[in-house]
Scaffold this motif. Structure first.
Motif, PDB file in Angstrom:
ATOM      1  N   ILE A 236       0.853  -1.196   0.000  1.00 57.97           N
ATOM      2  CA  ILE A 236       0.000   0.000   0.000  1.00 57.97           C
ATOM      3  C   ILE A 236       0.883   1.239   0.000  1.00 57.97           C
ATOM      4  O   ILE A 236       1.745   1.405   0.851  1.00 57.97           O
ATOM      5  N   LEU A 237       0.635   2.133  -0.958  1.00 57.53           N
ATOM      6  CA  LEU A 237       1.360   3.391  -1.068  1.00 57.53           C
ATOM      7  C   LEU A 237       0.511   4.565  -0.603  1.00 57.53           C
ATOM      8  O   LEU A 237       1.055   5.615  -0.255  1.00 57.53           O
ATOM      9  N   ALA A 238      -0.806   4.413  -0.615  1.00 62.73           N
ATOM     10  CA  ALA A 238      -1.719   5.458  -0.123  1.00 62.73           C
ATOM     11  C   ALA A 238      -3.037   4.805   0.268  1.00 62.73           C
ATOM     12  O   ALA A 238      -3.496   3.865  -0.388  1.00 62.73           O
ATOM     13  N   THR A 239      -3.630   5.311   1.354  1.00 68.22           N
ATOM     14  CA  THR A 239      -4.944   4.863   1.810  1.00 68.22           C
ATOM     15  C   THR A 239      -5.840   6.078   1.943  1.00 68.22           C
ATOM     16  O   THR A 239      -5.482   7.053   2.594  1.00 68.22           O
ATOM     17  N   ILE A 240      -7.013   6.001   1.319  1.00 66.12           N
ATOM     18  CA  ILE A 240      -7.997   7.075   1.379  1.00 66.12           C
ATOM     19  C   ILE A 240      -9.287   6.456   1.911  1.00 66.12           C
ATOM     20  O   ILE A 240      -9.789   5.466   1.358  1.00 66.12           O
ATOM     21  N   VAL A 241      -9.821   7.009   2.982  1.00 67.76           N
ATOM     22  CA  VAL A 241     -11.054   6.481   3.561  1.00 67.76           C
ATOM     23  C   VAL A 241     -12.256   7.053   2.817  1.00 67.76           C
ATOM     24  O   VAL A 241     -12.375   8.273   2.650  1.00 67.76           O
ATOM     25  N   VAL A 242     -13.128   6.158   2.368  1.00 70.93           N
ATOM     26  CA  VAL A 242     -14.409   6.557   1.783  1.00 70.93           C
ATOM     27  C   VAL A 242     -15.420   6.466   2.921  1.00 70.93           C
ATOM     28  O   VAL A 242     -15.747   5.371   3.377  1.00 70.93           O
ATOM     29  N   PRO A 243     -15.909   7.619   3.419  1.00 69.60           N
ATOM     30  CA  PRO A 243     -16.801   7.596   4.583  1.00 69.60           C
ATOM     31  C   PRO A 243     -18.079   6.786   4.332  1.00 69.60           C
ATOM     32  O   PRO A 243     -18.591   6.735   3.204  1.00 69.60           O
ATOM     33  N   ALA A 244     -18.578   6.172   5.384  1.00 70.81           N
ATOM     34  CA  ALA A 244     -19.789   5.352   5.310  1.00 70.81           C
ATOM     35  C   ALA A 244     -20.938   6.132   4.679  1.00 70.81           C
ATOM     36  O   ALA A 244     -21.236   7.255   5.089  1.00 70.81           O
ATOM     37  N   GLY A 245     -21.549   5.552   3.661  1.00 73.16           N
ATOM     38  CA  GLY A 245     -22.722   6.132   3.019  1.00 73.16           C
ATOM     39  C   GLY A 245     -22.466   7.345   2.153  1.00 73.16           C
ATOM     40  O   GLY A 245     -23.401   7.875   1.549  1.00 73.16           O
ATOM     41  N   SER A 246     -21.230   7.803   2.048  1.00 72.95           N
ATOM     42  CA  SER A 246     -20.954   9.048   1.320  1.00 72.95           C
ATOM     43  C   SER A 246     -21.198   8.943  -0.183  1.00 72.95           C
ATOM     44  O   SER A 246     -21.497   9.940  -0.833  1.00 72.95           O
ATOM     45  N   MET A 247     -21.111   7.743  -0.751  1.00 77.07           N
ATOM     46  CA  MET A 247     -21.345   7.578  -2.181  1.00 77.07           C
ATOM     47  C   MET A 247     -22.825   7.467  -2.511  1.00 77.07           C
ATOM     48  O   MET A 247     -23.211   7.630  -3.680  1.00 77.07           O
TER      49      MET A 247
END
Length: 168
Positions: free
Chosen positions: A39-50
């Protein structure tokens, strides 16, 4: 373009669509000395945001050793074991600019994307089928950008990235 409705929670509204930046960096992150997917980068996709029809647009710039050995950049939704929405092998490539879009398909747990192994930056034709996923975006998910080398003596570097969340 002039925004309609102004900024909302760090985003901008265009014709009732909200665009948010979930992560961005231009700090180079190199991988060398290992043949494991890293892993070179981790981006959190917040719950339900999509929501059920949201879209993640990921643009990235890579550099790598130009040789006969394989270097593989990847993008996974759901962490290191998640669905690979982009994975392409490169040999005599020195630089790569790519963009991947992952869209929820009227469900928080159904995604579609341009074929993960196809070239062209997602802007060309392909003989490959679309990539699909079943990652539940109703709960927080890690979007990871990874690299993998066939030869530990070479280098692949994530030079920059931006992750945009677009919600209709």
């Amino acid at each position: 373009l002039q925004p309609r409705g102004g900024a909302i929670m760090g985003g901008v509204v265009f014709n009732k669509q909200q665009i948010r930046i979930l992560g961005a960096s231009a700090v180079a992150v190199p991988l060398t000395g290992s043949t494991s997917e890293t892993i070179l980068a981790t981006i959190v996709v917040p719950a339900g945001s999509m929501g059920t029809n949201g879209l993640l647009r990921v643009s990235y710039l890579w550099s790598m050793t130009s040789s006969a050995n394989v270097k593989t950049p990847r993008l996974r939704l759901g962490g290191i074991a998640g669905t690979a929405f982009y994975q392409q092998t490169h040999t005599t490539t020195a630089t790569l600019r790519h963009q991947t879009e992952i869209a929820n398909r009227n469900s928080a747990a159904s995604q579609v994307s341009y074929p993960s192994i196809a070239g062209g930056g997602g802007w060309s034709t392909s003989a490959q089928a679309v990539t699909t996923g079943t990652v539940n975006t109703a709960v927080a998910q890690d979007l990871v950008i990874t690299g993998q080398l066939a030869s530990a003596g070479e280098t692949i570097t994530l030079e920059s990235y931006i992750v945009e969340l677009i919600v209709p």
